[in-house]
Design a protein around this motif. Structure first.
Motif, PDB file in Angstrom:
ATOM      1  N   THR A 155       0.829  -1.204   0.000  1.00  0.00           N
ATOM      2  CA  THR A 155       0.000   0.000   0.000  1.00  0.00           C
ATOM      3  C   THR A 155       0.862   1.252   0.000  1.00  0.00           C
ATOM      4  OG1 THR A 155      -1.623  -1.189   1.352  1.00  0.00           O
ATOM      5  CG2 THR A 155      -1.880   1.195   1.199  1.00  0.00           C
ATOM      6  N   GLU A 187      -5.409  -0.746  -7.179  1.00  0.00           N
ATOM      7  CA  GLU A 187      -6.713  -0.162  -6.880  1.00  0.00           C
ATOM      8  C   GLU A 187      -6.496   1.104  -6.048  1.00  0.00           C
ATOM      9  OE1 GLU A 187     -10.936  -1.308  -4.637  1.00  0.00           O
ATOM     10  OE2 GLU A 187      -9.243  -2.703  -4.634  1.00  0.00           O
ATOM     11  N   THR A 189      -8.313   3.903  -3.616  1.00  0.00           N
ATOM     12  CA  THR A 189      -9.482   4.296  -2.837  1.00  0.00           C
ATOM     13  C   THR A 189      -9.161   5.596  -2.104  1.00  0.00           C
ATOM     14  OG1 THR A 189      -8.772   2.989  -0.918  1.00  0.00           O
ATOM     15  CG2 THR A 189     -10.244   1.928  -2.496  1.00  0.00           C
ATOM     16  N   THR A 190     -10.180   6.375  -1.804  1.00  0.00           N
ATOM     17  CA  THR A 190      -9.968   7.657  -1.128  1.00  0.00           C
ATOM     18  C   THR A 190     -10.751   7.701   0.175  1.00  0.00           C
ATOM     19  OG1 THR A 190     -11.846   8.771  -2.160  1.00  0.00           O
ATOM     20  CG2 THR A 190      -9.755   8.785  -3.373  1.00  0.00           C
ATOM     21  N   GLU A 193     -14.461   8.466  -0.238  1.00  0.00           N
ATOM     22  CA  GLU A 193     -15.358   7.344  -0.515  1.00  0.00           C
ATOM     23  C   GLU A 193     -15.760   6.652   0.783  1.00  0.00           C
ATOM     24  OE1 GLU A 193     -13.508   6.215  -4.923  1.00  0.00           O
ATOM     25  OE2 GLU A 193     -12.947   5.059  -3.145  1.00  0.00           O
ATOM     26  N   ASN A 194     -14.782   6.461   1.682  1.00  0.00           N
ATOM     27  CA  ASN A 194     -15.081   5.828   2.970  1.00  0.00           C
ATOM     28  C   ASN A 194     -16.037   6.696   3.793  1.00  0.00           C
ATOM     29  OD1 ASN A 194     -13.364   3.741   2.301  1.00  0.00           O
ATOM     30  ND2 ASN A 194     -11.598   4.682   3.291  1.00  0.00           N
TER      31      ASN A 194
END
Length: 207
Positions: A155, A187, A189-190, A193-194
């Protein structure tokens, strides 16, 4: 003579605290020298401290063994709390009093093992940030060499100076990664979004 289950052993670079908003309350943070030298040191969360040590014990400089690797504790992160709108926290006054009495009259149990669910029940009810306290951080190179034996990166966490035009910036990152890696094997993700997903859960709960 105590043992516990931990599923958050993370290899990090020195910028981890700034990006993920972790601050050290006691001791020091991990340094570049720790990473370069593959130092077997760690910074722990308050749940790890509370489960392995008594209140009166000096923790900095103590050693813990994680999966057969001995680590020296050089720092302890702050304790993080934020109320959970879905599960309001009940009063802890009586529990705290009982805990202190039990510690005073009962000898510590050897080889205590608690599951992740058990920790959530103990520390997570009413606190959505409990997971931040349930962590052991080691230098990134130490995790690679001492635990995994490879140089893979799982990550990359990125902190933007300005979150404006977030969608456009994410697309730019995606385009750059595709070019450098030659494939879309990742992938993105931000936090936005969470956050949106959490708001939906709260709205459903309220309805």
């Amino acid at each position: 003579n105590r043992a516990l289950y931990v599923n958050r052993l993370i290899g990090v670079t020195p910028s981890f605290g700034r990006v993920e908003q972790y601050e050290v309350q006691e001791g020091r943070d991990l340094s570049l020298f720790d990473d370069w030298s593959l130092a077997r040191v760690c910074v722990i969360g308050t749940i790890i401290k509370d489960e392995l040590f008594e209140e009166y014990e000096e923790v900095i400089g103590e050693k813990i063994e994680v999966e057969g690797v001995t680590l020296t504790i050089v720092g302890i992160f702050n304790n993080y709390k934020m109320s959970d709108p879905l599960r309001p926290q009940k009063s802890q006054t009586e529990k705290k009093k009982t805990g202190r009495i039990e510690k005073a009259v009962k000898a510590p149990q050897n080889n205590i093992r608690t599951s992740r669910r058990g920790f959530w029940r103990k520390y997570g009810l009413g606190n959505v940030l409990w997971y931040k306290n349930y962590i052991i951080c080691v230098p990134f190179s130490t995790l690679q060499m001492a635990y995994r034996g490879d140089k893979y990166i799982d990550t990359v966490n990125i902190l933007l100076k300005n979150p404006d035009n977030l969608t456009e910036k994410v697309e730019d990152m995606s385009t750059t990664l595709k070019k450098t890696r030659g494939a879309e094997d990742f992938e993105i993700t931000t936090a936005a979004e969470n956050y949106e997903m959490m708001n939906k859960q709260i709205n459903i709960f309220n309805m």
